[in-house]
Design an enzyme around this catalytic site. Structure first.
Site, PDB file in Angstrom:
ATOM      1  N   ASP A 173       5.418  -0.940   4.838  1.00 55.00           N
ATOM      2  CA  ASP A 173       4.061  -0.415   5.050  1.00 55.00           C
ATOM      3  C   ASP A 173       3.126  -1.080   4.041  1.00 55.00           C
ATOM      4  OD1 ASP A 173       1.826   1.254   5.611  1.00 55.00           O
ATOM      5  OD2 ASP A 173       3.125   2.925   6.133  1.00 55.00           O
ATOM      6  N   ASN A 205      -0.844  -4.041   8.161  1.00 55.16           N
ATOM      7  CA  ASN A 205      -0.603  -3.176   7.020  1.00 55.16           C
ATOM      8  C   ASN A 205      -0.825  -3.908   5.699  1.00 55.16           C
ATOM      9  OD1 ASN A 205      -0.039  -0.358   6.663  1.00 55.16           O
ATOM     10  ND2 ASN A 205       1.472  -0.536   8.296  1.00 55.16           N
TER      11      ASN A 205
END
Length: 287
Positions: A194, A144
């Site tokens: 994230d 990510n």
């Protein structure tokens, strides 16, 4: 700091990878599972969309015009006229592309993951404008957010299931990284880290999937600020606007049931926090 506003009402299944394109004065982002690249014009409020034909984890501006895309089957180039060619074609059954970032040298750091999120099934690779590939990490689950400190000496990186933002030292001669260590740990009840971005003060902003928030950590790794957002699944953040002071936040609607979508109708939309801080210019991909 001002509050969160709606930049663009959308129903993205998996919005990701916001990046400010200074040439077009537009925000570039993707909907991974819809196989779409989006350009949003904040001045006029308009949007243009391009279909990629397969799942697209990230799209970044190119120095030559057009975009570089991290696709399911590898890394490709779109010219300004829409012509496409593969830069690095590497299809692996069951694997797709995810987030990516461009470093100071104009090379792409491209992440992958398994569709089933099998542990260790993903990678992080450095792809140059000539198509040369350097493996960076081979034991990743959900590759990510990736970004660098203002002086380029550190790289921040997220493998989401670890619940950590990690930091590496950057070798100034090669641009490669070493010395991986935890920078910040996200507690279980706060969601999963994230996408991320680093601001001009060296602070790290990270979106929290299932956490309905974006956090800012100081260069020491201390939690400094929490921005609550009206979506359960913010996915990534980046500074944009003419002065790079507005924080744009992508989000996802995938995996949410009808009740949750009714309660959080902005899920999948593009959000913005005007005047959130001072971002750094993104380097275009060198090819």
């Amino acid at each position: 700091m001002n509050g969160v506003e709606l930049a663009l009402k959308a129903e993205a299944r998996l919005g990701e990878g916001p990046t400010w394109d200074p040439v077009g004065a537009r925000l570039l982002w993707v909907d991974i599972l819809a196989s779409r690249v989006h350009w949003y014009d904040p001045a006029g409020g308009g949007e243009s969309v391009m279909a990629t034909g397969q799942h697209v984890g990230a799209a970044k501006p190119r120095a030559a015009g057009g975009v570089v895309v991290n696709l399911r089957d590898g890394v490709g180039l779109y010219d300004a006229d829409g012509a496409f060619r593969w830069l690095h074609h590497d299809p692996v059954p069951g694997r797709r592309a995810n987030d990516a970032a461009v470093d100071a040298a104009g090379t792409l750091w491209a992440g992958t993951m398994r569709y089933d999120e099998a542990p260790g099934g993903g990678t992080l690779r450095r792809v140059g404008p000539d198509g040369a590939v350097v493996p960076v990490l081979d034991d990743v689950t959900v590759s990510n957010g990736t970004d660098w400190s203002p002086d380029g000496s550190l790289m921040y990186y997220v493998d989401s299931p670890t619940r950590r933002v990690d930091v590496f030292d950057v070798d100034r001669d090669t641009g490669l990284v070493r010395g991986r260590r935890p920078f910040a740990v996200v507690e279980e009840e706060a969601g999963l880290p994230d996408g991320l971005t680093v601001d001009a003060e060296g602070c790290v902003w990270v979106a929290l999937w299932d956490g309905a928030a974006v956090r800012r950590y100081t260069p020491r790794g201390d939690l400094d600020r929490v921005v609550e957002v009206p979506v359960r699944r913010p996915t990534a953040c980046a500074f944009g606007g003419p002065s790079l002071t507005d924080l744009y936040i992508t989000s996802a609607s995938a995996g949410l049931d009808a009740r949750e979508l009714a309660e959080r109708p902005l899920s999948g939309s593009l959000l913005v926090v005007p005047g959130a801080g001072q971002g750094m210019p993104d380097v275009p991909f060198g090819g």
